[in-house]
Design a protein around this motif. Structure first.
Motif, PDB file in Angstrom:
ATOM      1  N   VAL A  19       0.914  -1.323   0.011  1.00 23.95           N
ATOM      2  CA  VAL A  19       0.055  -0.022   0.006  1.00 23.95           C
ATOM      3  C   VAL A  19       0.851   1.195  -0.034  1.00 23.95           C
ATOM      4  CG1 VAL A  19      -1.871   1.355   1.324  1.00 23.95           C
ATOM      5  CG2 VAL A  19      -1.764  -1.286   1.163  1.00 23.95           C
ATOM      6  N   ILE A  20       0.716   1.872  -0.910  1.00 21.70           N
ATOM      7  CA  ILE A  20       1.668   3.167  -1.203  1.00 21.70           C
ATOM      8  C   ILE A  20       0.960   4.250  -0.855  1.00 21.70           C
ATOM      9  CG2 ILE A  20       3.341   4.248  -2.716  1.00 21.70           C
ATOM     10  CD1 ILE A  20       3.795   1.698  -4.175  1.00 21.70           C
ATOM     11  N   SER A  21       1.252   5.128   0.064  1.00 26.16           N
ATOM     12  CA  SER A  21       0.485   6.474   0.625  1.00 26.16           C
ATOM     13  C   SER A  21       1.183   7.506   0.435  1.00 26.16           C
ATOM     14  CB  SER A  21       0.277   5.879   2.072  1.00 26.16           C
ATOM     15  OG  SER A  21      -0.660   6.945   2.710  1.00 26.16           O
ATOM     16  N   SER A  22       0.786   8.603   0.125  1.00 31.18           N
ATOM     17  CA  SER A  22       1.424   9.778  -0.039  1.00 31.18           C
ATOM     18  C   SER A  22       1.989  10.420   1.535  1.00 31.18           C
ATOM     19  CB  SER A  22       0.831  10.680  -0.857  1.00 31.18           C
ATOM     20  OG  SER A  22       1.579  12.026  -0.850  1.00 31.18           O
ATOM     21  N   HIS A  23       0.889  10.398   2.337  1.00 31.45           N
ATOM     22  CA  HIS A  23       1.041  10.968   3.496  1.00 31.45           C
ATOM     23  C   HIS A  23       1.006   9.897   4.541  1.00 31.45           C
ATOM     24  CE1 HIS A  23      -0.023  14.724   1.040  1.00 31.45           C
ATOM     25  NE2 HIS A  23       1.027  15.052   1.644  1.00 31.45           N
ATOM     26  N   ARG A  24       1.071  10.189   5.838  1.00 31.29           N
ATOM     27  CA  ARG A  24       1.079   9.253   6.921  1.00 31.29           C
ATOM     28  C   ARG A  24      -0.323   9.532   7.738  1.00 31.29           C
ATOM     29  NH1 ARG A  24       6.416  12.007   8.713  1.00 31.29           N
ATOM     30  NH2 ARG A  24       5.126  13.440   7.539  1.00 31.29           N
ATOM     31  N   VAL A  65       4.075   1.807   2.421  1.00 31.86           N
ATOM     32  CA  VAL A  65       5.246   2.773   2.144  1.00 31.86           C
ATOM     33  C   VAL A  65       4.517   4.034   2.190  1.00 31.86           C
ATOM     34  CG1 VAL A  65       6.383   3.484   0.262  1.00 31.86           C
ATOM     35  CG2 VAL A  65       6.204   1.057   0.440  1.00 31.86           C
ATOM     36  N   TYR A  66       5.073   5.013   2.865  1.00 31.78           N
ATOM     37  CA  TYR A  66       4.783   6.293   3.128  1.00 31.78           C
ATOM     38  C   TYR A  66       5.931   7.025   2.197  1.00 31.78           C
ATOM     39  CZ  TYR A  66       2.012   5.340   7.134  1.00 31.78           C
ATOM     40  OH  TYR A  66       1.043   4.589   7.588  1.00 31.78           O
ATOM     41  N   MET A  67       5.381   7.914   1.402  1.00 25.78           N
ATOM     42  CA  MET A  67       6.116   8.526   0.148  1.00 25.78           C
ATOM     43  C   MET A  67       6.774   9.835   0.815  1.00 25.78           C
ATOM     44  SD  MET A  67       6.161   6.667  -2.561  1.00 25.78           S
ATOM     45  CE  MET A  67       6.799   7.836  -3.780  1.00 25.78           C
ATOM     46  N   SER A  68       5.898  10.712   1.531  1.00 22.22           N
ATOM     47  CA  SER A  68       6.653  12.200   1.912  1.00 22.22           C
ATOM     48  C   SER A  68       6.330  12.339   3.568  1.00 22.22           C
ATOM     49  CB  SER A  68       5.578  13.150   1.167  1.00 22.22           C
ATOM     50  OG  SER A  68       4.261  13.212   1.575  1.00 22.22           O
ATOM     51  N   PRO A 115      10.534  15.041   0.908  1.00 21.72           N
ATOM     52  CA  PRO A 115      10.065  16.585   1.642  1.00 21.72           C
ATOM     53  C   PRO A 115       8.431  16.487   1.698  1.00 21.72           C
ATOM     54  CG  PRO A 115      11.874  16.865   0.373  1.00 21.72           C
ATOM     55  CD  PRO A 115      11.472  15.464  -0.011  1.00 21.72           C
ATOM     56  N   GLY A 116       7.749  16.750   2.582  1.00 20.68           N
ATOM     57  CA  GLY A 116       6.388  16.974   2.594  1.00 20.68           C
ATOM     58  C   GLY A 116       6.123  18.258   2.154  1.00 20.68           C
ATOM     59  N   GLY A 117       4.936  18.806   2.279  1.00 22.13           N
ATOM     60  CA  GLY A 117       4.338  20.213   1.776  1.00 22.13           C
ATOM     61  C   GLY A 117       3.786  19.935   0.601  1.00 22.13           C
TER      62      GLY A 117
END
Length: 506
Positions: free
Chosen positions: A279-284, A309-312, A341-343
């Protein structure tokens, strides 16, 4: 993330998660020697808002006279009994709701609970019904015996790791932890300042000075790590070397054998080639808000190895919350944090630039796919759900990475190490072709009667920093149903039943 709900609206929506689950579908016959009880129309709690009222319901019928009926509710982190009553009934049947004035669920503090209903016959046979449930809200820390240990250090402040703050640290030196003589220690839990870059050894000793357990920084790096101690260990010694921009240990807890609370994380590292579902997630928190019951369903109901998997994002508070949420769903494989990096960046191109460029970011994602070899990948809507560029970028990258992972001419470094990997199926949230619809609202005994969506709601409850701004029932979430997906890519043919990510694989 741009999360715009007002505090009042979020709190109102959170109240809608006060759920009573009908367990009549799980009616059970329970035996204790020749004593047998049968449950009918049982209703027990699954997820409750703190302070909410709840009435146990159901009929119990027995083949012999029920002498005594009791109910206890125990907290699974403090091990304290919070509700307890006993009644003499002397009957072959019991209507549980008749005893609603003998207990009060509204007084329960937040946390994980175990409900036990015990029925006893005249011969002393006891038939028990057990069920776990959760009271939402910030729960107290699991009980530990750290203060009963004698902890000394040759430099630095010991109190920095024994206090309740994750913002104080012990950075280097030698720390000795002498366990209480009256207790048998199960293990030591450490919250690190960083998941990698720590240089340390941890050794436990018996009373004769023999080394029993040894750990060092060469194992898989984790922000939270549990170090198991041998039964005969009487002390542990930590030697920690100061490293650049790393503050070392933020928190240290010692747990007694037999009293390790449910919330105490004991992670296993992700294993090469053992991932069923990635499961590939952008944010937590996106894996809960937008993928709903995906993780708890496939992890617990279908018994799949699920890797998240958390991307950012790099902020430690959100990482710690993500760990708590994943653990609450029963996931013991530590999530994979890509640490981009987040944002809120300027579209896909701007996000990729912030993430080090498309080639670099794709190479890192391809490496994870080749290393862990998932059969199925689930990820974001190509339109970013409510339009978030990081969501869009994640979907864009995942679709490309699935194909690149199977190409031996691309990213040769990870190819030489792991070979190529052919993902069998890729699903994206809300994808408009080859649609499937999942059912996250069915209750399962393996989830203690919760639905997968309720299990995800409990996990999101651990994301305390997001409370008041975001919820599982926020409009930006409900406008993007978490049970709707489309099959983007498949090597095993198209879905026919359209209700299972693993159709044509299992």
């Amino acid at each position: 993330m741009k999360k715009t709900l007002s505090i009042l609206l979020a709190l109102t929506m959170l109240m809608s998660t006060v759920i009573i689950t009908d367990f009549s579908a799980f009616a059970t016959t329970i035996k204790s020697n020749d004593f047998k009880i049968v449950t009918e129309n049982m209703k027990r709690p699954t997820v409750l808002k703190k302070g909410s009222t709840f009435t146990l319901k159901g009929n119990i019928k027995a083949n012999k006279t029920i002498k005594n009926f009791s109910v206890t509710v125990t907290d699974l982190n403090s091990f304290k009994t919070e509700i307890k009553f006993d009644k003499n009934v002397k009957s072959k049947s019991v209507n549980i709701s008749n005893y609603k004035n003998d207990y009060d669920f509204s007084t329960l503090p937040s946390g994980d609970k175990q409900l036990v209903m015990t029925f006893c016959d005249n011969d002393g046979n006891k038939a028990k019904i057990k069920r776990e449930f959760t009271v939402l809200g910030k729960a107290k820390e699991s009980v530990h015996i750290t203060k009963k240990c004698k902890i000394t250090a040759n430099k630095g402040e010991v109190k920095n790791v024994t206090d309740s703050s994750d913002d104080t640290y012990w950075s280097s030196g030698k720390m000795t932890i002498e366990f209480p003589k009256s207790k048998k220690v199960d293990g030591i839990f450490i919250k690190w300042h960083k998941s990698s870059g720590n240089k340390y050894t941890i050794k436990s000793y018996d009373k004769n000075g023999k080394v029993l357990d040894k750990y060092d920084n060469h194992s898989y790096g984790m922000l939270h790590k549990y170090y198991k101690m041998s039964d005969s260990a009487v002390k542990a010694v930590i030697n920690l070397t100061k490293t650049k921009d790393n503050y070392g240990i933020a928190c240290l807890r010692v747990y007694e054998k037999g009293k390790v609370g449910k919330s105490v994380e004991r992670w296993q590292e992700p294993k090469v080639g053992e991932c069923d579902l990635m499961v590939i997630s952008s944010h937590r928190d996106d894996e809960l808000l937008y993928f709903g019951g995906t993780i708890p369903y496939y992890l617990n109901v279908k018994n799949k190895n699920v890797y998240t998997v958390y991307m950012s994002g790099r902020d430690r508070l959100r990482v710690r919350e993500a760990l708590a949420g994943q653990w609450s769903m029963g996931n013991t494989t530590v999530p994979i944090f890509m640490n981009f990096p987040g944002g809120y960046h300027d579209g896909i191109n701007g996000t990729l630039a912030a993430w080090g460029g498309e080639n670099k970011a794709l190479g890192e994602l391809v490496e994870r796919i080749r290393r862990y070899q998932p059969d199925v990948i689930v990820s974001h809507d190509i339109n970013g759900e409510y339009g978030h560029p990081s969501h869009k970028t994640t979907a864009y990258m995942v679709e490309k990475a699935v194909k690149l992972a199977a190409d031996k001419t691309k990213y040769k470094s990870s190819y030489k190490k792991y070979g190529t990997w052919q993902v069998k199926k890729l699903y994206l949230h809300l994808y408009q072709k080859n649609k499937i619809k999942m059912n996250w609202k069915k209750s399962y005994p393996c989830l203690d009667g919760k639905t997968p969506l309720q299990a995800a709601t409990v996990a999101f409850d651990k994301h305390i920093s997001q409370h008041g701004r975001w919820s599982m029932t926020a409009k930006a979430v409900t406008d993007c149903p978490s049970n709707e997906y489309g099959l983007v890519y498949s090597t095993v043919g198209k879905d026919k039943k359209k209700n299972d990510f693993f159709e044509n694989i299992d």
